[in-house]
Design a protein around this motif. Structure first.
Motif, PDB file in Angstrom:
ATOM      1  N   UNK A  96      49.469  52.545  28.470  1.00 20.83           N
ATOM      2  CA  UNK A  96      48.295  51.665  28.449  1.00 20.83           C
ATOM      3  C   UNK A  96      47.696  51.603  29.843  1.00 20.83           C
ATOM      4  N   UNK A  97      46.532  50.970  29.923  1.00 24.79           N
ATOM      5  CA  UNK A  97      45.908  50.769  31.212  1.00 24.79           C
ATOM      6  C   UNK A  97      46.559  49.636  31.985  1.00 24.79           C
ATOM      7  N   UNK A  98      46.012  49.350  33.152  1.00 32.40           N
ATOM      8  CA  UNK A  98      46.582  48.322  34.022  1.00 32.40           C
ATOM      9  C   UNK A  98      46.464  46.940  33.388  1.00 32.40           C
ATOM     10  N   UNK A  99      47.456  46.105  33.688  1.00 32.69           N
ATOM     11  CA  UNK A  99      47.495  44.718  33.189  1.00 32.69           C
ATOM     12  C   UNK A  99      46.799  43.833  34.222  1.00 32.69           C
ATOM     13  N   UNK A 100      45.503  43.627  34.040  1.00 32.75           N
ATOM     14  CA  UNK A 100      44.694  42.964  35.055  1.00 32.75           C
ATOM     15  C   UNK A 100      45.078  41.499  35.250  1.00 32.75           C
ATOM     16  N   UNK A 101      45.597  40.864  34.211  1.00 33.77           N
ATOM     17  CA  UNK A 101      45.938  39.442  34.309  1.00 33.77           C
ATOM     18  C   UNK A 101      47.280  39.191  34.992  1.00 33.77           C
ATOM     19  N   UNK A 102      47.961  40.254  35.388  1.00 35.23           N
ATOM     20  CA  UNK A 102      49.313  40.104  35.931  1.00 35.23           C
ATOM     21  C   UNK A 102      49.255  39.601  37.371  1.00 35.23           C
ATOM     22  N   UNK A 103      49.483  38.312  37.522  1.00 34.26           N
ATOM     23  CA  UNK A 103      49.535  37.664  38.829  1.00 34.26           C
ATOM     24  C   UNK A 103      50.949  37.124  39.002  1.00 34.26           C
ATOM     25  N   UNK A 104      51.575  37.403  40.147  1.00 37.20           N
ATOM     26  CA  UNK A 104      52.956  36.987  40.357  1.00 37.20           C
ATOM     27  C   UNK A 104      53.055  35.475  40.522  1.00 37.20           C
ATOM     28  N   UNK A 105      54.293  34.975  40.507  1.00 39.13           N
ATOM     29  CA  UNK A 105      54.519  33.545  40.682  1.00 39.13           C
ATOM     30  C   UNK A 105      54.013  33.073  42.037  1.00 39.13           C
ATOM     31  N   UNK A 106      53.915  33.989  43.009  1.00 36.51           N
ATOM     32  CA  UNK A 106      53.427  33.633  44.342  1.00 36.51           C
ATOM     33  C   UNK A 106      51.923  33.896  44.490  1.00 36.51           C
ATOM     34  N   UNK A 107      51.279  34.337  43.407  1.00 38.53           N
ATOM     35  CA  UNK A 107      49.842  34.565  43.450  1.00 38.53           C
ATOM     36  C   UNK A 107      49.434  35.968  43.830  1.00 38.53           C
ATOM     37  N   UNK A 108      50.393  36.898  43.948  1.00 36.63           N
ATOM     38  CA  UNK A 108      50.064  38.281  44.290  1.00 36.63           C
ATOM     39  C   UNK A 108      49.567  39.026  43.054  1.00 36.63           C
ATOM     40  N   UNK A 109      48.568  39.885  43.255  1.00 36.00           N
ATOM     41  CA  UNK A 109      48.031  40.692  42.151  1.00 36.00           C
ATOM     42  C   UNK A 109      48.974  41.861  41.895  1.00 36.00           C
ATOM     43  N   UNK A 110      49.554  41.915  40.708  1.00 33.84           N
ATOM     44  CA  UNK A 110      50.479  42.983  40.339  1.00 33.84           C
ATOM     45  C   UNK A 110      49.943  43.800  39.167  1.00 33.84           C
ATOM     46  N   UNK A 111      48.636  43.761  38.957  1.00 33.14           N
ATOM     47  CA  UNK A 111      48.099  44.375  37.755  1.00 33.14           C
ATOM     48  C   UNK A 111      47.479  45.743  37.910  1.00 33.14           C
ATOM     49  N   UNK A 112      47.301  46.235  39.122  1.00 31.39           N
ATOM     50  CA  UNK A 112      46.697  47.542  39.277  1.00 31.39           C
ATOM     51  C   UNK A 112      45.193  47.513  39.060  1.00 31.39           C
ATOM     52  N   UNK A 113      44.600  48.688  38.861  1.00 34.66           N
ATOM     53  CA  UNK A 113      43.156  48.814  38.701  1.00 34.66           C
ATOM     54  C   UNK A 113      42.854  49.872  37.649  1.00 34.66           C
ATOM     55  N   UNK A 114      41.786  49.648  36.892  1.00 33.94           N
ATOM     56  CA  UNK A 114      41.334  50.624  35.899  1.00 33.94           C
ATOM     57  C   UNK A 114      40.014  51.280  36.301  1.00 33.94           C
ATOM     58  N   UNK A 115      39.650  51.150  37.568  1.00 27.83           N
ATOM     59  CA  UNK A 115      38.449  51.824  38.058  1.00 27.83           C
ATOM     60  C   UNK A 115      37.200  51.366  37.341  1.00 27.83           C
ATOM     61  N   UNK A 116      36.414  52.336  36.873  1.00 22.13           N
ATOM     62  CA  UNK A 116      35.141  52.010  36.226  1.00 22.13           C
ATOM     63  C   UNK A 116      35.327  51.513  34.810  1.00 22.13           C
ATOM     64  N   UNK A 117      36.540  51.588  34.281  1.00 22.37           N
ATOM     65  CA  UNK A 117      36.743  51.290  32.865  1.00 22.37           C
ATOM     66  C   UNK A 117      36.974  49.803  32.634  1.00 22.37           C
ATOM     67  N   UNK A 118      36.462  49.321  31.529  1.00 20.59           N
ATOM     68  CA  UNK A 118      36.411  47.890  31.240  1.00 20.59           C
ATOM     69  C   UNK A 118      37.755  47.349  30.756  1.00 20.59           C
ATOM     70  N   UNK A 119      38.099  46.134  31.269  1.00 16.84           N
ATOM     71  CA  UNK A 119      39.271  45.377  30.826  1.00 16.84           C
ATOM     72  C   UNK A 119      40.561  46.153  31.081  1.00 16.84           C
ATOM     73  N   UNK A 120      41.618  45.851  30.301  1.00 16.77           N
ATOM     74  CA  UNK A 120      42.904  46.468  30.569  1.00 16.77           C
ATOM     75  C   UNK A 120      43.881  46.297  29.428  1.00 16.77           C
TER      76      UNK A 120
END
Length: 450
Positions: A217-241
């Protein structure tokens, strides 16, 4: 399938198709009961809970009916002061709330001990497992398997735990990227693939082995760590995740290598599917694809070797759970790739490309918007799915949707009803089915890895 192929199959990494049916050790869903002969990995998935300090995936607070709870509490207080109910009723309600809260907290506390399990074949080797050096351990297992079977055909399926959360990286890779722990984990995956490629080269298997690297699957954009770090990656020009059927959720790279069989340096821009892997491997093994059922995948070799210029997938049907969410149509003799959505997830916040209030997007009616007529895009001109077409902007609008409607009818006639794998009964936690390598009083802990 030839006997020599059937004997040599290995699965390593994440299985995530369950383990037990009736008892904690029947292993009805174990990969070795579904065609594989050796397994080293985790039978479930890499949860946040499996890594200390990463919080929990069970975000109960996001789904509690706060409004209903508030109304009940306010009504109880009013009735109490009106003399309708006594103090005992108030205390009973408070006790019930404390009990439910305590059970939820206890459940979250024991999840790592019950669900974070590392297996070798049918034996538990760590519970809960330690992610430290987990990737190197799996690479070691895979390299050892290749070396043991270098003189005969084999099938190795390596499912990385990275970069699924909880994000981790081994000591040798921590702090080596410019993108935090997520980047470190990606670099470790890159190193791991290199180790497998070097092993094939060292054993003179380079020209005898088809390697296929892809993602589920594509990147999990909503994945934010307990400390607030973005752990979701990027899907570039493509919409959502992840968890959506927008292109950011389902369009993933497929990288293949087979020197002497597949020309190098080519880029193929045709719709294919991970479902194509099954018929491709079956055909390469010299066996035949089963004819007693509808097989959705197609052999990729004609496309990969240049004998065919088009994918055999004229239509692809994209589901969200058991619901048909979208249809993709790549007409013959046309460069257009049409895609129609029958419903789409409700993003929150609305200006974001994800469902940050629920961690992933859901398919249930209260979380989606239905479209009649469906939303229509031409991905060949609008790969970001930014502007839905209309009868005014696309002369073929009604024809395209009508063609898709007929394709859906034919597709549904090929389906056979099966038990709902996501029913409430199947989703309900069954602690008596949890694997346990010691005793419940010891919280099932053991460290047996060698």
């Amino acid at each position: 399938m030839p006997e020599e192929w059937r004997v040599l199959k290995n699965k390593g990494g994440k299985w995530h198709l369950g383990l037990n049916c009736e008892s904690r050790d029947d292993h009805c869903h174990h990969p070795n009961n579904h065609g594989f002969n050796y397994f080293f990995g985790i039978p479930l998935t890499n949860l946040r809970d499996c890594q200390p300090g990463h919080g929990t995936i069970f975000q109960f607070h996001k789904y509690l009916p706060y409004r209903t709870m508030g109304i009940v509490l306010l009504t109880t207080v009013v009735l109490h002061y009106s003399g309708v109910i006594g103090r005992r009723s108030i205390l009973s309600l408070m006790f019930l709330l404390l009990l439910v809260t305590g059970l939820l907290v206890a459940f979250i506390m024991v999840v790592p001990y019950l669900n974070c399990v590392l297996l070798r074949d049918h034996s538990i080797v760590e519970q809960p497992y330690k992610s430290e050096n987990m990737t190197q351990r799996m690479v070691h297992e895979a390299v050892d398997f290749i070396e043991r079977n270098s003189n005969r055909p084999f099938l190795l399926l390596f499912s990385f735990l990275q970069v699924h959360t909880a994000i981790f990286a081994s000591a040798a890779f921590r702090g080596t990227s410019r993108h935090g722990i997520y980047g470190d984990a990606v670099q470790e995956v890159d190193w791991s693939v290199g180790q497998l490629m070097e092993t094939l080269d060292r054993l003179s298997l380079r020209g005898k082995t088809l390697v296929y690297l892809t993602s589920d699957q594509g990147a999990h954009l909503e994945e934010i760590s307990a400390r607030g770090d973005v752990h979701g990656g990027s899907n570039g020009i493509y919409k959502a995740g992840k968890s959506t059927n927008w292109e950011g959720g389902i369009r993933v790279p497929g990288i293949l290598r087979w020197p002497g069989k597949i020309p190098g340096g080519r880029q193929i821009d045709e719709p294919t599917s991970n479902m194509d892997l099954f018929p491709t491997v079956v055909q390469l093994s010299g066996a035949s694809v089963p004819e007693d059922r509808e097989i959705d995948g197609h052999d990729l070799m004609d496309l990969l070797q240049g004998r065919a210029g088009r994918s055999k997938h004229e239509f692809l049907f994209h589901y969200c759970n058991a619901n048909l969410n979208a249809v993709r149509w790549h007409p013959q003799n046309s460069s257009s790739v049409w895609k129609a959505f029958y419903f789409t997830p409700n993003f929150y916040p609305e200006n974001k490309m994800g469902c940050f209030h629920t961690h992933i997007c859901f398919c249930t009616p209260e979380h989606v918007t239905f479209h009649d007529p469906p939303l229509l895009f031409d991905l060949s001109k609008d790969p970001s799915e930014s502007t839905p077409l209309t009868p005014d902007t696309e002369p073929a609008f009604h024809f395209v949707l009508a063609t898709m409607k007929e394709a859906v009818k034919m597709h549904r006639r090929s389906l056979k009803p099966v038990e709902n794998q996501l029913s409430h009964a199947n989703l309900m936690w069954k602690p008596w089915l949890q694997p346990c390598c010691s005793t419940v009083t010891q919280l099932c802990q053991c460290q047996l890895y060698q």
